[in-house]
Design an enzyme around this catalytic site. Structure first.
Site, PDB file in Angstrom:
ATOM      1  N   ASN A   7       0.873  -1.171   0.000  1.00  0.00           N
ATOM      2  CA  ASN A   7       0.000   0.000   0.000  1.00  0.00           C
ATOM      3  C   ASN A   7       0.917   1.230   0.000  1.00  0.00           C
ATOM      4  O   ASN A   7       1.427   1.627   1.049  1.00  0.00           O
ATOM      5  CB  ASN A   7      -0.884  -0.036   1.253  1.00  0.00           C
ATOM      6  N   ARG A  92      -2.597  -2.116  -3.345  1.00  0.00           N
ATOM      7  CA  ARG A  92      -3.837  -1.378  -3.107  1.00  0.00           C
ATOM      8  C   ARG A  92      -3.788  -0.110  -3.946  1.00  0.00           C
ATOM      9  O   ARG A  92      -2.824   0.656  -3.875  1.00  0.00           O
ATOM     10  CB  ARG A  92      -3.941  -0.999  -1.638  1.00  0.00           C
ATOM     11  N   HIS A 181     -13.211   2.878  -0.501  1.00  0.00           N
ATOM     12  CA  HIS A 181     -13.202   1.787   0.489  1.00  0.00           C
ATOM     13  C   HIS A 181     -13.872   0.518  -0.059  1.00  0.00           C
ATOM     14  O   HIS A 181     -14.371  -0.303   0.703  1.00  0.00           O
ATOM     15  CB  HIS A 181     -13.961   2.158   1.788  1.00  0.00           C
ATOM     16  N   ASN A 212     -11.152   7.287  10.067  1.00  0.00           N
ATOM     17  CA  ASN A 212     -10.863   8.706   9.820  1.00  0.00           C
ATOM     18  C   ASN A 212     -11.622   9.165   8.592  1.00  0.00           C
ATOM     19  O   ASN A 212     -12.189  10.241   8.553  1.00  0.00           O
ATOM     20  CB  ASN A 212      -9.372   8.892   9.558  1.00  0.00           C
ATOM     21  N   ARG A 242     -13.098  15.749   7.464  1.00  0.00           N
ATOM     22  CA  ARG A 242     -13.846  16.073   6.235  1.00  0.00           C
ATOM     23  C   ARG A 242     -15.314  16.341   6.565  1.00  0.00           C
ATOM     24  O   ARG A 242     -15.888  15.668   7.424  1.00  0.00           O
ATOM     25  CB  ARG A 242     -13.769  14.909   5.241  1.00  0.00           C
ATOM     26  N   ASP A 284      -9.973  13.023  16.424  1.00  0.00           N
ATOM     27  CA  ASP A 284      -9.906  11.625  16.859  1.00  0.00           C
ATOM     28  C   ASP A 284     -11.092  11.294  17.757  1.00  0.00           C
ATOM     29  O   ASP A 284     -11.324  11.971  18.760  1.00  0.00           O
ATOM     30  CB  ASP A 284      -8.583  11.388  17.600  1.00  0.00           C
ATOM     31  N   GLY A 339     -15.823   2.026  13.781  1.00  0.00           N
ATOM     32  CA  GLY A 339     -16.834   0.966  13.777  1.00  0.00           C
ATOM     33  C   GLY A 339     -16.446  -0.216  14.662  1.00  0.00           C
ATOM     34  O   GLY A 339     -17.291  -0.813  15.328  1.00  0.00           O
ATOM     35  N   GLU A 393      -8.750  -5.629   4.388  1.00  0.00           N
ATOM     36  CA  GLU A 393      -8.550  -5.309   2.974  1.00  0.00           C
ATOM     37  C   GLU A 393      -7.339  -6.043   2.403  1.00  0.00           C
ATOM     38  O   GLU A 393      -7.341  -6.464   1.248  1.00  0.00           O
ATOM     39  CB  GLU A 393      -8.378  -3.790   2.812  1.00  0.00           C
TER      40      GLU A 393
END
Ligand code: ADP
Length: 408
Positions: A7, A92, A181, A212, A242, A284, A339, A393
């Site tokens: 990645n 990725r 995602h 995040n 965001r 955070d 989550g 992932e």
């Protein structure tokens, strides 16, 4: 098959070595500050539980790859005896535009198409190109596979991905919903379908990837019907920094009122909004939860609570609207940093959802604050199942790579 999952970011390179026959993670690590001062590698040999962290000069991603291979083959902290034991590399890739709807073996043609994706995600695509080149330089001839964050969302119908702007902008600039995602949504929705114990074709699942960066997807019959991120990863629910969905007219209004350039308003929406912008002190979720737990005497309490309540409200809206477009709902899945690790948010979202058939199991949720294996947090009698499924992932990337290399 041993697959090296890579990645590559602009100044970092994360990696994992996975045996896809046994789903064993042999090693993982990260090279940071590539091309800068104080570049370092952090390497973990997961089977023996060994760790090293040391500074090492790295001019570019090829240097980083060389260092990764050295660590993987090191007699002490390594896990393989030579580079030959790595059968292929899986990358990725953040954005595949409309060019890639599934994972693909690298070829000259694929590389040319990937370069066209710079228009959508310039920084990420440049980083991926550097990662690929680093692998070509270090391990020439080794098969490389690209796995795209956008690919799983390519099943959306035009009514879900076309914005109600003049159609020519879609044709001219490719302005449409792409979603992000995808690899995570694909993994957790497939896990959830198995947990439901019915054929994937019959399942209606809302997947909530909340970290995040956060995105929500409606996955019907194993295919994405809609997803909350859009042309860019700015759209959808409130995130760490965001803003998510806002009235688009706010953008020109603020540019005029605050005398902001396009780059500056972009920074406001991407880096200064979300949890950080609303709370005024942190992006955070752990900091927000602490301030809320301290109660109203904490100077950050009110706005921390507001920031979390906005996300709760956003998530309920997405779950409800996605149940509407799928004409039903079998399961809601939570995954990613928040989550998997924030039971309070899961409770806030799932309470008062009886209309949708959700009977939340508070005891099960409280008993699993940090989830490392698939965990049910709805009651057995709940019409809609709610689960926390830790995302993986890298495993999807490794498996896609192994399958393509094996010619399956
Ligand atoms: P990214 O989108 O950068 O991959 P993550 O999925 O790591 O982000 O999610 C980051 C968020 O998850 C942060 O808000 C952080 O507070 C939360 N988080 C991650 N790990 C934990 C943990 N162990 N306990 C509580 N919160 C966590």
């Amino acid at each position: 098959m041993n697959i090296l999952v890579v990645n590559a970011g602009s100044s970092s390179l994360k990696y994992q070595l996975i045996d896809t026959d046994t789903d064993t993670l042999y090693a993982k690590g990260i090279c940071e500050r590539i091309g800068g001062d104080g570049s370092l590698i952090e390497h973990k040999q997961t089977v023996k539980g060994l760790k090293v962290k040391k500074e090492h000069p790295m001019q570019n991603h090829a240097d980083a790859m060389k260092l990764v291979v050295e660590h993987l083959t090191d007699p002490e902290v390594g896990c393989i005896s030579g580079m030959d034991e790595i059968e292929a590399i899986g990358h990725r890739v953040v954005h595949g535009g409309s060019y890639f709807s599934e994972s693909i073996l690298l070829s000259d043609d694929v590389l040319e198409k990937l370069k066209l994706c710079r228009d959508f995600a310039p920084l990420h695509t440049d980083a991926h190109l550097m990662g690929i080149k680093g692998c070509l330089d270090t391990m020439p001839g080794k098969p490389q596979v690209l796995v795209f964050d956008t690919a799983f969302h390519q099943t959306m119908a035009p009514e879900a991905y076309i914005y109600a702007l003049p159609y020519e902008y879609y044709e001219k600039y490719g302005i449409r919903r792409y979603g992000m995602h995808g690899t995570s949504h694909r993994y957790v929705s497939a896990e959830m379908a198995k947990l439901l114990g019915k054929p994937v074709e019959e399942t209606k699942i809302v997947t909530c990837h909340i970290g995040n960066g956060s995105s929500i997807s409606a996955v019907k019959g194993g295919k994405v019907m809609d997803t909350s991120m859009g042309f860019t990863p700015l759209a959808g629910v409130e995130m760490g920094t965001r803003c998510g969905d806002i009235d688009p007219a706010i953008v020109p209004y603020l540019m005029e009122a605050e005398n902001l350039s396009p780059a500056e308003i972009n920074t406001v929406m991407n880096k200064k909004s979300g949890f950080l912008g609303v709370s005024g002190f942190s992006s955070d979720s752990r900091d927000l939860e602490n301030a809320i737990a301290n109660g109203p005497s904490d100077p950050n309490y009110e706005r921390a609570k507001l920031a979390v309540d906005i996300l709760k409200h956003n998530l309920k809206k997405y779950i409800g609207s996605y149940a509407a477009i799928m004409n039903g709902l079998d399961a809601v899945v939570f995954t990613a940093g928040i989550g998997e690790n924030n039971p309070n948010l899961r409770e806030l979202v799932c309470e008062d959802m009886e209309f949708f058939g959700i009977e939340f199991d508070k005891a099960a949720n409280d008993a699993a604050p940090h989830v490392s294996e698939n965990t049910r947090i709805s009651k057995a009698s709940s019409k809609v199942a709610v689960w926390v499924v830790p995302t993986n992932e890298e495993l999807v990337i490794a498996k896609d790579t192994a399958a393509l290399v094996a010619g399956k």
